[in-house]
Scaffold this motif. Sequence first.
Motif, PDB file in Angstrom:
ATOM      1  N   PRO A  83     -14.710  39.200   0.346  1.00 21.99           N
ATOM      2  CA  PRO A  83     -14.631  40.128  -0.786  1.00 21.99           C
ATOM      3  C   PRO A  83     -15.950  40.874  -0.937  1.00 21.99           C
ATOM      4  N   ASP A  84     -15.890  42.098  -1.387  1.00 18.59           N
ATOM      5  CA  ASP A  84     -17.121  42.868  -1.591  1.00 18.59           C
ATOM      6  C   ASP A  84     -17.908  42.335  -2.783  1.00 18.59           C
ATOM      7  N   VAL A  85     -17.173  41.853  -3.791  1.00 21.63           N
ATOM      8  CA  VAL A  85     -17.788  41.306  -5.000  1.00 21.63           C
ATOM      9  C   VAL A  85     -17.116  39.981  -5.310  1.00 21.63           C
ATOM     10  N   LEU A  86     -17.922  38.946  -5.533  1.00 20.18           N
ATOM     11  CA  LEU A  86     -17.402  37.626  -5.866  1.00 20.18           C
ATOM     12  C   LEU A  86     -18.000  37.203  -7.200  1.00 20.18           C
ATOM     13  N   CYS A  87     -17.131  36.997  -8.184  1.00 20.78           N
ATOM     14  CA  CYS A  87     -17.560  36.564  -9.515  1.00 20.78           C
ATOM     15  C   CYS A  87     -17.268  35.071  -9.664  1.00 20.78           C
ATOM     16  N   LEU A  88     -18.290  34.306  -9.975  1.00 17.11           N
ATOM     17  CA  LEU A  88     -18.169  32.862 -10.107  1.00 17.11           C
ATOM     18  C   LEU A  88     -18.385  32.444 -11.557  1.00 17.11           C
ATOM     19  N   GLN A  89     -17.634  31.440 -11.975  1.00 15.34           N
ATOM     20  CA  GLN A  89     -17.845  30.829 -13.280  1.00 15.34           C
ATOM     21  C   GLN A  89     -18.110  29.324 -13.100  1.00 15.34           C
ATOM     22  N   GLU A  90     -18.630  28.747 -14.151  1.00 14.60           N
ATOM     23  CA  GLU A  90     -18.993  27.328 -14.175  1.00 14.60           C
ATOM     24  C   GLU A  90     -19.912  26.982 -12.994  1.00 14.60           C
ATOM     25  N   CYS A  91     -20.944  27.796 -12.848  1.00 13.21           N
ATOM     26  CA  CYS A  91     -21.892  27.607 -11.744  1.00 13.21           C
ATOM     27  C   CYS A  91     -22.728  26.341 -11.912  1.00 13.21           C
ATOM     28  N   LYS A  92     -22.952  25.933 -13.160  1.00  9.74           N
ATOM     29  CA  LYS A  92     -23.678  24.690 -13.465  1.00  9.74           C
ATOM     30  C   LYS A  92     -25.059  24.667 -12.820  1.00  9.74           C
ATOM     31  N   SER A  93     -25.766  25.779 -12.892  1.00 10.82           N
ATOM     32  CA  SER A  93     -27.062  25.868 -12.241  1.00 10.82           C
ATOM     33  C   SER A  93     -27.937  26.899 -12.934  1.00 10.82           C
ATOM     34  N   PRO A  94     -29.235  26.618 -13.064  1.00 14.33           N
ATOM     35  CA  PRO A  94     -30.144  27.702 -13.428  1.00 14.33           C
ATOM     36  C   PRO A  94     -30.069  28.800 -12.369  1.00 14.33           C
ATOM     37  N   VAL A  95     -30.311  30.025 -12.762  1.00  7.44           N
ATOM     38  CA  VAL A  95     -30.186  31.152 -11.834  1.00  7.44           C
ATOM     39  C   VAL A  95     -31.073  30.963 -10.610  1.00  7.44           C
ATOM     40  N   GLU A  96     -32.288  30.474 -10.809  1.00 12.58           N
ATOM     41  CA  GLU A  96     -33.238  30.364  -9.700  1.00 12.58           C
ATOM     42  C   GLU A  96     -32.843  29.307  -8.671  1.00 12.58           C
ATOM     43  N   LEU A  97     -31.872  28.445  -8.999  1.00 14.32           N
ATOM     44  CA  LEU A  97     -31.448  27.412  -8.049  1.00 14.32           C
ATOM     45  C   LEU A  97     -30.106  27.733  -7.379  1.00 14.32           C
ATOM     46  N   ILE A  98     -29.521  28.865  -7.708  1.00 13.78           N
ATOM     47  CA  ILE A  98     -28.306  29.286  -7.003  1.00 13.78           C
ATOM     48  C   ILE A  98     -28.683  29.593  -5.552  1.00 13.78           C
ATOM     49  N   PRO A  99     -27.945  29.056  -4.568  1.00 15.47           N
ATOM     50  CA  PRO A  99     -28.356  29.145  -3.153  1.00 15.47           C
ATOM     51  C   PRO A  99     -28.122  30.518  -2.537  1.00 15.47           C
ATOM     52  N   VAL A 100     -28.895  31.488  -2.986  1.00 16.91           N
ATOM     53  CA  VAL A 100     -28.658  32.880  -2.581  1.00 16.91           C
ATOM     54  C   VAL A 100     -28.973  33.135  -1.110  1.00 16.91           C
ATOM     55  N   GLU A 101     -29.837  32.345  -0.510  1.00 16.41           N
ATOM     56  CA  GLU A 101     -30.197  32.611   0.887  1.00 16.41           C
ATOM     57  C   GLU A 101     -28.984  32.480   1.799  1.00 16.41           C
ATOM     58  N   GLN A 102     -28.150  31.494   1.558  1.00 13.58           N
ATOM     59  CA  GLN A 102     -26.941  31.328   2.364  1.00 13.58           C
ATOM     60  C   GLN A 102     -25.987  32.497   2.165  1.00 13.58           C
TER      61      GLN A 102
END
Length: 262
Positions: free
Chosen positions: A29-48
Motif C-alpha cells: 500500500p502507498d499509505v499504511l495507517c496503524l492503530q494501537e501501536c503501543k510504542s513511543p514514536v521514537e521506538l517505532i521501527p522505521v528503519e525496517q
Amino acid sequence: MTFTLATWNINSVRLREGLVTQLMASESPDVLCLQECKSPVELIPVEQFRALGYNYMVARGQKGYNGVAIISKLPLEDVGGRDFVLMGHARHVAARLPNGVVIHNCYVPAGGDIPDRVQNLKFGQKLDFLTEMRDWFHGEKPSKSILVGDLNIAPREDDVWNHKALLKIVSHTPIEVEHFGAVMEAGNWVDVTRADIPEGKLFSWWSYRSPDWDAADKGRRLDHIWATPDIVRSAHASRILRPVRGWEQPSDHAPVFATFDL
C-alpha cells in the motif's frame, strides 16, 4: 495520482514489526495507517519500513498503550493530532498528502465490557469521545479528506456475525451506533468500504478468545475507511485482507484497503 491506502490495528507495532513488513512487501500500500501501536514514536521501527520504501511517517505514541501512525511512500505533512476528551491518549493523528488530501487516523476507545456509562467509566469515555469527534467535524466541515481507523463500532446488522446476539454487547449497541452515525453525518463522511461492497456480512476483527476464529467466524467490522463527498467517487477496490488474521502471532484485526484516483 492513484494511491492505495490500508488501515490496520496492529496491536503492538514493535511486537509485530515482521507482520507489518510482510504486509508492506506483499501488498505494497502507498499509505499504511496503524492503530494501537503501543510504542513511543521514537521506538517505532522505521528503519525496517524505510528499507521497503516507506520513508515518511507522522505519528503520535505512548508507552505500551494506544498510539497511531501514518506510514507512507508518499511525502506527508503533519497537520496535527487531537486529544479527544483530554484523556492524554494518543488516538488521533492527521497528515496531508502532496495532492492536498488530508488523512485522519483514529483509534476510538473500545469502551470496556458493560454498555452503561454509570457502571462503566470506559463506556462513558467512548461515547464522549465520539461526541467530541461529532462536534469537531461539525465545525471543521472537512473536505478532500479521508478518515480511517479502528473505530470500535460495527454499525450495520451485517457488520456482525449475529445482530440480535450482539445488541447488548459493546461495539454494536444502539447508542454506539447512534453516536457513530452522528460523527458520520457531522463530517458528511461516506463509508467507502460499504459503498464498494454494499451487501453481505463483512468483518475485520475476530476475537483471540475463539479457539478457531476462521471456522467460527464470529467477527465484527470495527475498522473503517471513510471519505468526504468531494472525493468518495474516486475510491474503489475496497477489500478486507482476511488471511492476515491467520498469520503467525497475528493481531486480532485484519487490514482494510481502498484505492483512490485523485
